[in-house]
Design an enzyme around this catalytic site. Structure first.
Site, PDB file in Angstrom:
ATOM      1  N   GLY A  26       0.427   0.282  -4.942  1.00 29.32           N
ATOM      2  CA  GLY A  26      -0.832  -0.455  -4.886  1.00 29.32           C
ATOM      3  C   GLY A  26      -1.734  -0.017  -6.013  1.00 29.32           C
ATOM      4  O   GLY A  26      -1.990   1.182  -6.150  1.00 29.32           O
ATOM      5  N   ASN A  36      -0.281   1.067   5.740  1.00 30.83           N
ATOM      6  CA  ASN A  36       0.656   0.308   4.908  1.00 30.83           C
ATOM      7  C   ASN A  36       1.377  -0.670   5.827  1.00 30.83           C
ATOM      8  O   ASN A  36       1.979  -0.250   6.815  1.00 30.83           O
ATOM      9  CB  ASN A  36       1.653   1.271   4.248  1.00 30.83           C
ATOM     10  CG  ASN A  36       2.755   0.550   3.474  1.00 30.83           C
ATOM     11  OD1 ASN A  36       3.836   1.085   3.312  1.00 30.83           O
ATOM     12  ND2 ASN A  36       2.496  -0.634   2.978  1.00 30.83           N
ATOM     13  N   GLY A  37       1.318  -1.959   5.477  1.00 28.41           N
ATOM     14  CA  GLY A  37       1.976  -2.960   6.307  1.00 28.41           C
ATOM     15  C   GLY A  37       1.049  -4.135   6.523  1.00 28.41           C
ATOM     16  O   GLY A  37       0.052  -4.297   5.805  1.00 28.41           O
ATOM     17  N   TYR A  92      13.790  -2.706  -4.500  1.00 29.47           N
ATOM     18  CA  TYR A  92      12.813  -2.851  -5.581  1.00 29.47           C
ATOM     19  C   TYR A  92      11.521  -2.030  -5.428  1.00 29.47           C
ATOM     20  O   TYR A  92      11.086  -1.387  -6.370  1.00 29.47           O
ATOM     21  CB  TYR A  92      12.463  -4.345  -5.705  1.00 29.47           C
ATOM     22  CG  TYR A  92      11.240  -4.664  -6.519  1.00 29.47           C
ATOM     23  CD1 TYR A  92      11.190  -4.380  -7.875  1.00 29.47           C
ATOM     24  CD2 TYR A  92      10.121  -5.248  -5.930  1.00 29.47           C
ATOM     25  CE1 TYR A  92      10.057  -4.662  -8.635  1.00 29.47           C
ATOM     26  CE2 TYR A  92       8.988  -5.546  -6.682  1.00 29.47           C
ATOM     27  CZ  TYR A  92       8.967  -5.252  -8.028  1.00 29.47           C
ATOM     28  OH  TYR A  92       7.855  -5.530  -8.763  1.00 29.47           O
ATOM     29  N   CYS A 110       0.810  -1.203   0.000  1.00 26.58           N
ATOM     30  CA  CYS A 110       0.000   0.000   0.000  1.00 26.58           C
ATOM     31  C   CYS A 110       0.847   1.258   0.000  1.00 26.58           C
ATOM     32  O   CYS A 110       2.007   1.242   0.384  1.00 26.58           O
ATOM     33  CB  CYS A 110      -0.867   0.071   1.262  1.00 26.58           C
ATOM     34  SG  CYS A 110      -2.059  -1.244   1.355  1.00 26.58           S
TER      35      CYS A 110
END
Ligand code: SF4
Length: 496
Positions: free
Chosen positions: A58, A132-133, A277, A31
């Site tokens: 996302g 996010n996570g 990445y 996210c």
């Protein structure tokens, strides 16, 4: 319960509830989160552009919630940021505080109902939460909250965090106290932006596994921005101030920014894959762009695994900086051997079997002039399942490459991620079950070499202990409960 109004403008498109079948051969970021606080202004458009810059984090759904006094407005739907929002919708999101989110599902299915921000009513007004996570104790937390008569609308861990904060508020705590109490119940990875009628919260888990940065927009008053990456600041002209620290909560109100270090033992463990990445190459971490870090990964890779060749090429886009670094350090010419179709998005139209068998070239095509009769080194950032690598190697050989040597700018991915990155189950990770020689044969290369774990960490220039690198080592910084381990780890499965 409060009497604040909640206006939801959700688009009830016909296929909104249908799951998406989308499984590329790369780990998927979970996210992107964004927040902006600018008294006296309408900020939905800033949130839109912030999310636009974070789109790579996302692509399944996008949402923005805004606050205008006691009222919260929210719009979210499946699709890319540019597909979900238009001028009309943004105009119906008034307010000086916005929370935005782009989502790829890791906990909870890819359904519109799971799109964020999560909105929950409390006695102090509604909160809007973007996460996010990934929590590793979601089940336990859900059970605890259900026992407190909290109702879940979704299957996401993010809603569990939002309800945990709301629960603490409704038990009589103020926003900060409630948020900190809720965070202490959460285990795993969470970078959060939470909007409330009283101000905006930014927070990271005690290990700071996912990134979160603070920026400022100059004006009559300082205006604050929170974003997963600095590219989300750049796009709206915000200046990077600093990272939110692991185990820190920042509280942004008309009074400015206040900081609270709430975790007992914060210990930074930033996801190394963000650097290799996931995050955009123009985002800054540790005072430099990730492009520069990735160049150094390529240089280190060349030092560790030189081979005679005529040309070095990268797998677009993420393998390119490391390929350039490899070329520089090895003095082997850099060339573009693969061209990416920049306009390919997700497609719901399945290719015909014939197209599949003939090797569909929707995303990448080869440059025969660069490859014919050459000994080629191809650099990529990672191999997960190996299916794409095999197709790429075949395409290079079909284009006349005499030799194909693959060089990977990270170590073998042998373990799944539990902290918000979708890396499949362990048995689907090619390096978990096969030796390097077996992978060489499987993907059809003349040689394959991965960057060493030590080399990857050395070129960060940071303390190697300040990163999570569990997908290369299995050394998880936050303990994974047994039931969660069993869901993804094959060795654990074998024991039960
Ligand atoms: S396990 Fe891998 S992908 Fe997950 S947080 Fe750690 S380094 Fe990142």
């Amino acid at each position: 319960m409060p009497n604040q109004s909640l206006y939801s403008l959700e688009n009830l498109s016909a296929n909104a509830q249908e799951p998406v079948n989308h499984k590329p051969d790369k780990p998927e970021e979970a996210c992107g989160v964004f927040g902006v606080y600018a008294p006296g202004e309408n900020v939905a458009k800033l949130a839109y552009f912030g999310l636009y810059a974070l789109q790579h984090r996302g692509q399944e759904s996008a949402g923005i919630a805004t606050f205008a006094g006691e009222r919260v407005y929210c719009y979210k739907d499946m699709g890319l940021v540019s597909q979900v929002f238009n001028e009309d919708i943004l105009q119906q999101l008034p307010g000086y505080l916005a929370v935005g989110h782009t989502r790829y599902s890791t906990t909870g299915s890819s359904l519109k109902v799971n799109a964020q921000p999560a909105i929950v009513k409390t006695r102090l007004g509604s909160l809007a939460l973007a996460h996010n996570g990934n929590l590793v104790n979601t089940l336990e937390l859900r059970e605890k909250l259900i026992q407190q008569d909290r109702c879940f609308l979704t299957t996401t861990d993010s809603e569990a965090i939002a309800l945990a904060v709301a629960d603490q508020v409704d038990k009589g705590k103020e926003w900060l106290e409630a948020a900190i109490s809720a965070f202490k119940m959460c285990n795993g990875a969470y970078s959060l932006v939470i909007g409330t009628p009283a101000g905006m919260i930014g927070a990271r888990d005690p290990h700071g596994i996912r990134p979160l940065v603070i920026g400022t927009l100059e004006g009559e008053k300082t205006r604050y921005v929170l974003a997963s990456e600095t590219c989300g600041l750049d796009i709206i002209g915000a200046e990077y101030l600093r990272d939110v620290e692991p185990g820190e909560l920042v509280w942004i109100t008309d009074e400015g920014l206040a900081s609270f270090h709430w975790a007992e033992k914060p210990a930074k463990k930033l996801c190394i894959f963000e650097m290799i990445y996931f995050a955009r190459p123009d985002s800054v971490m540790h005072d430099e762009t990730l492009y520069t870090y990735r160049l150094r990964l390529g240089e280190q890779l060349a030092q560790e695994s030189y081979v005679e060749a005529d040309v070095v090429i990268g797998v677009p886009d993420s393998g390119i900086p490391a390929a350039i670094g490899f070329s520089r350090a090895s003095s082997i010419a850099y060339g573009e051997g693969l061209i990416k179709n920049r306009y390919v998005g997700r497609t719901f139209i399945q290719p015909t079997q014939g197209m599949r068998e003939s090797g569909i070239k929707m995303k990448l095509n080869t440059l025969k002039d660069v490859l014919a009769d050459k000994r080629v080194i191809i650099v990529d950032d990672s191999i997960v399942r190996g299916t794409t690598s095999k197709k790429i190697v075949k395409a290079l050989r079909d284009s006349g490459a005499k030799e194909v040597h693959m060089r990977i700018s990270s170590p073998p991915v042998t373990h799944p991620c539990f902290y918000g990155i979708d890396t499949d189950n362990q048995e689907q990770l090619i390096a978990a079950t096969k030796s390097v020689q077996e992978i060489e044969q499987r993907i059809g290369v003349d040689s394959l070499t991965y960057l060493s774990w030590e080399g990857m960490l050395k070129v960060t220039g940071e303390n190697p202990n300040s990163f999570c690198s569990a997908c290369f080592t299995g050394d998880y910084p936050v303990t994974i409960p047994e039931n969660v381990r069993r869901s993804k780890l094959m060795l654990e499965k074998a024991k039960v």
